[in-house]
Motif scaffolding. Structure first.
Motif, PDB file in Angstrom:
ATOM      1  N   ARG A  36      -4.841  12.997   1.618  1.00 37.28           N
ATOM      2  CA  ARG A  36      -5.673  14.169   1.919  1.00 37.28           C
ATOM      3  C   ARG A  36      -5.276  14.828   3.238  1.00 37.28           C
ATOM      4  O   ARG A  36      -5.705  15.941   3.535  1.00 37.28           O
ATOM      5  CB  ARG A  36      -7.145  13.754   2.006  1.00 37.28           C
ATOM      6  CG  ARG A  36      -7.669  13.057   0.753  1.00 37.28           C
ATOM      7  CD  ARG A  36      -9.100  12.601   0.971  1.00 37.28           C
ATOM      8  NE  ARG A  36      -9.556  11.703  -0.090  1.00 37.28           N
ATOM      9  CZ  ARG A  36     -10.738  11.104  -0.092  1.00 37.28           C
ATOM     10  NH1 ARG A  36     -11.576  11.307   0.908  1.00 37.28           N
ATOM     11  NH2 ARG A  36     -11.072  10.291  -1.082  1.00 37.28           N
ATOM     12  N   LEU A  37      -4.481  14.128   4.027  1.00 45.51           N
ATOM     13  CA  LEU A  37      -4.085  14.650   5.331  1.00 45.51           C
ATOM     14  C   LEU A  37      -2.769  15.414   5.186  1.00 45.51           C
ATOM     15  O   LEU A  37      -1.722  14.821   4.959  1.00 45.51           O
ATOM     16  CB  LEU A  37      -3.930  13.507   6.327  1.00 45.51           C
ATOM     17  CG  LEU A  37      -3.723  13.866   7.799  1.00 45.51           C
ATOM     18  CD1 LEU A  37      -4.887  14.679   8.333  1.00 45.51           C
ATOM     19  CD2 LEU A  37      -3.547  12.588   8.624  1.00 45.51           C
ATOM     20  N   ASN A  48       2.348  10.695  -3.341  1.00 44.11           N
ATOM     21  CA  ASN A  48       2.199  11.166  -1.965  1.00 44.11           C
ATOM     22  C   ASN A  48       3.539  11.653  -1.412  1.00 44.11           C
ATOM     23  O   ASN A  48       4.601  11.162  -1.790  1.00 44.11           O
ATOM     24  CB  ASN A  48       1.672  10.037  -1.072  1.00 44.11           C
ATOM     25  CG  ASN A  48       0.161   9.943  -1.098  1.00 44.11           C
ATOM     26  OD1 ASN A  48      -0.454  10.082  -2.150  1.00 44.11           O
ATOM     27  ND2 ASN A  48      -0.436   9.708   0.044  1.00 44.11           N
ATOM     28  N   MET A  92      -6.664   6.073   9.303  1.00 40.45           N
ATOM     29  CA  MET A  92      -7.215   6.296   7.963  1.00 40.45           C
ATOM     30  C   MET A  92      -6.930   5.130   7.018  1.00 40.45           C
ATOM     31  O   MET A  92      -5.918   4.444   7.145  1.00 40.45           O
ATOM     32  CB  MET A  92      -6.592   7.554   7.338  1.00 40.45           C
ATOM     33  CG  MET A  92      -7.261   8.839   7.688  1.00 40.45           C
ATOM     34  SD  MET A  92      -6.513  10.183   6.722  1.00 40.45           S
ATOM     35  CE  MET A  92      -7.600  11.519   7.158  1.00 40.45           C
ATOM     36  N   GLU A  93      -7.821   4.944   6.050  1.00 43.47           N
ATOM     37  CA  GLU A  93      -7.527   4.032   4.957  1.00 43.47           C
ATOM     38  C   GLU A  93      -6.322   4.584   4.189  1.00 43.47           C
ATOM     39  O   GLU A  93      -6.240   5.804   3.976  1.00 43.47           O
ATOM     40  CB  GLU A  93      -8.725   3.911   4.014  1.00 43.47           C
ATOM     41  CG  GLU A  93      -9.905   3.146   4.586  1.00 43.47           C
ATOM     42  CD  GLU A  93      -9.571   1.688   4.811  1.00 43.47           C
ATOM     43  OE1 GLU A  93      -8.843   1.103   3.980  1.00 43.47           O
ATOM     44  OE2 GLU A  93     -10.018   1.135   5.836  1.00 43.47           O
ATOM     45  N   LEU A 132       1.528   4.394  -2.556  1.00 48.27           N
ATOM     46  CA  LEU A 132       1.327   5.809  -2.262  1.00 48.27           C
ATOM     47  C   LEU A 132       2.513   6.641  -2.742  1.00 48.27           C
ATOM     48  O   LEU A 132       2.343   7.714  -3.328  1.00 48.27           O
ATOM     49  CB  LEU A 132       1.127   6.013  -0.757  1.00 48.27           C
ATOM     50  CG  LEU A 132      -0.167   5.471  -0.141  1.00 48.27           C
ATOM     51  CD1 LEU A 132      -0.169   5.693   1.364  1.00 48.27           C
ATOM     52  CD2 LEU A 132      -1.388   6.128  -0.782  1.00 48.27           C
ATOM     53  N   ASP A 151       0.824  -1.212   0.000  1.00 51.02           N
ATOM     54  CA  ASP A 151       0.000   0.000   0.000  1.00 51.02           C
ATOM     55  C   ASP A 151       0.860   1.266   0.000  1.00 51.02           C
ATOM     56  O   ASP A 151       0.595   2.210  -0.754  1.00 51.02           O
ATOM     57  CB  ASP A 151      -0.913   0.020   1.227  1.00 51.02           C
ATOM     58  CG  ASP A 151      -2.058  -0.973   1.138  1.00 51.02           C
ATOM     59  OD1 ASP A 151      -2.357  -1.446   0.023  1.00 51.02           O
ATOM     60  OD2 ASP A 151      -2.651  -1.289   2.191  1.00 51.02           O
ATOM     61  N   ALA A 208      -5.547   4.828   1.149  1.00 53.70           N
ATOM     62  CA  ALA A 208      -5.887   5.623  -0.040  1.00 53.70           C
ATOM     63  C   ALA A 208      -6.265   7.052   0.306  1.00 53.70           C
ATOM     64  O   ALA A 208      -6.181   7.947  -0.544  1.00 53.70           O
ATOM     65  CB  ALA A 208      -7.023   4.947  -0.802  1.00 53.70           C
ATOM     66  N   ARG A 209      -6.657   7.312   1.560  1.00 52.02           N
ATOM     67  CA  ARG A 209      -7.091   8.652   1.962  1.00 52.02           C
ATOM     68  C   ARG A 209      -5.987   9.467   2.632  1.00 52.02           C
ATOM     69  O   ARG A 209      -6.178  10.643   2.929  1.00 52.02           O
ATOM     70  CB  ARG A 209      -8.290   8.539   2.906  1.00 52.02           C
ATOM     71  CG  ARG A 209      -9.521   7.896   2.298  1.00 52.02           C
ATOM     72  CD  ARG A 209     -10.640   7.829   3.320  1.00 52.02           C
ATOM     73  NE  ARG A 209     -10.979   9.152   3.832  1.00 52.02           N
ATOM     74  CZ  ARG A 209     -11.556   9.378   5.005  1.00 52.02           C
ATOM     75  NH1 ARG A 209     -11.836   8.353   5.804  1.00 52.02           N
ATOM     76  NH2 ARG A 209     -11.840  10.604   5.398  1.00 52.02           N
ATOM     77  N   ILE A 210      -4.853   8.836   2.897  1.00 50.49           N
ATOM     78  CA  ILE A 210      -3.796   9.516   3.648  1.00 50.49           C
ATOM     79  C   ILE A 210      -3.284  10.754   2.917  1.00 50.49           C
ATOM     80  O   ILE A 210      -2.898  11.744   3.547  1.00 50.49           O
ATOM     81  CB  ILE A 210      -2.653   8.529   3.961  1.00 50.49           C
ATOM     82  CG1 ILE A 210      -3.087   7.624   5.109  1.00 50.49           C
ATOM     83  CG2 ILE A 210      -1.365   9.251   4.332  1.00 50.49           C
ATOM     84  CD1 ILE A 210      -2.083   6.571   5.492  1.00 50.49           C
ATOM     85  N   GLY A 265      -4.113   9.932  11.272  1.00 45.55           N
ATOM     86  CA  GLY A 265      -3.491   9.269  10.125  1.00 45.55           C
ATOM     87  C   GLY A 265      -3.289   7.783  10.328  1.00 45.55           C
ATOM     88  O   GLY A 265      -3.322   7.005   9.375  1.00 45.55           O
TER      89      GLY A 265
END
Length: 255
Positions: free
Chosen positions: A215-216, A131, A208-209, A126, A122, A211-213, A205
Motif C-alpha cells: 500500500r506504500l 509487489n 509496517m507489517e 510479496l 515474507d 502484508a501492508r507494504i 516502510g
C-alpha cells in the motif's frame, strides 16, 4: 558415524555443479542457519530433486552429516514454494536472486536466525504476489540491515543527535552509519544528499507489517534516492557490490 537425518524448511541460496552428476548446494535453513551439502545424482535424477534445489526455491530439506564441520548429505528435498510468478519475469527473478544473495552475505554458516528466515519468506511472498520489485528490495534491505546489526540511523543526525528537520534535506554518511543534518555538513564528497521525504518513507516502510507494504507507493525520487543510499551503505559494509545487483542493473538498461 553419521547422525540421524534432520528435517527443516530451507531456501536455496546457490549451488554449483560437482563432478558428472552431483551438486553442492548452500541452503539457508530455518532451524540450523546456513548449511552446505552435496546432492548426489542431482543433475542426473530430475525426479528426485525436481525444482527443489534451484535458486531461491523454498523446500523441505532432509539432510544428514557426521558433524557441523563436514559437508552435509542431502537425502531429500521437497518443494514448498517454487515461486512460478517470480520465475516468469526476469526482473523479479533477479530481484529474488538479490535477496537471497544478501542473506548469504549477511549470515554466518551454522548460525540460526529465525527473523532473517521469516523476512526472506515474507518478501519472496510479496514478490510472488505482485509487489513492485524496487520497493520490495528497498524495504528488504532496510530490515535485513536491522536484523544484522547494521541498521542505519535515519531519524536523527549521527553527528549532533538532533531530530531531523522536515523542512530541509540531509546527507547520508555511510562511514558514520546514518544521516547528518545540514548543520553538520562537512563538505564530505563521500556523503549523499537525500530528501527528508525519502527518509520519512523509509522509516514508515521499515515499521509496517510486510502484508501492508504494497500500500506504500514510493515516488520516483524516493525510489532513486533510497536505492542510492542503501546500495551505497551495503557496498560499504560488504566491501563490494552484490553480483546479482550488477546483473539486475544490466537488465534494466536493456528494458
Amino acid at each position: 558415524m553419521r547422525r540421524p537425518p534432520l528435517k527443516t524448511p530451507a531456501f536455496v541460496v546457490h549451488f554449483l555443479n560437482y563432478g558428472e552428476s552431483d551438486r553442492i548446494v548452500t541452503f539457508f535453513t530455518r532451524d540450523f542457519g546456513k548449511i552446505k551439502g552435496i546432492a548426489k545424482g542431482a543433475r542426473r535424477s530430475r525426479k528426485r530433486f525436481s525444482n527443489a534445489i534451484e535458486p531461491f526455491s523454498h523446500s523441505l530439506l532432509l539432510f544428514s552429516r557426521r558433524d557441523e564441520n563436514t559437508l552435509a548429505v542431502i537425502e531429500n528435498c521437497d518443494v514448498i514454494n517454487h515461486y512460478p510468478a517470480i520465475r516468469s519475469d526476469l526482473g523479479r527473478t533477479m530481484t529474488a536472486s538479490y535477496l537471497v544473495e544478501l542473506v548469504d552475505r549477511f549470515t554466518a554458516e551454522g548460525k540460526r536466525s529465525l527473523g532473517t528466515f521469516q523476512l526472506l519468506e515474507d518478501f519472496l511472498g510479496l514478490l510472488e504476489g505482485g509487489n513492485g520489485p524496487e520497493e520490495t528490495a528497498r524495504f528488504f534491505e532496510l530490515r535485513l540491515l536491522r536484523l544484522s546489526g547494521y541498521e542505519p540511523v535515519l531519524e536523527r543526525c549521527v553527528a549532533c543527535d538532533r531530530p531531523l528537520d522536515e523542512s530541509s534535506g540531509v546527507l547520508f554518511d555511510a562511514a558514520r552509519g546514518g544521516v547528518r543534518c545540514p548543520r553538520c555538513d562537512r563538505n564530505d564528497q563521500g556523503s549523499i544528499p537525500v530528501s527528508t521525504g525519502t527518509i520519512k518513507t523509509l522509516l514508515m516502510g521499515g515499521q509496517m507489517e510486510p502484508a501492508r507494504i504494497g500500500r506504500l507507493v514510493l515516488s520516483e525520487n524516493a525510489l532513486r534516492e533510497s536505492s542510492q543510499i542503501l546500495r551505497h551503505f551495503i557496498r560499504h559494509i560488504l566491501g563490494r557490490e552484490p553480483r546479482s545487483l550488477q546483473v539486475l542493473d544490466e537488465i534494466k538498461k536493456m528494458t
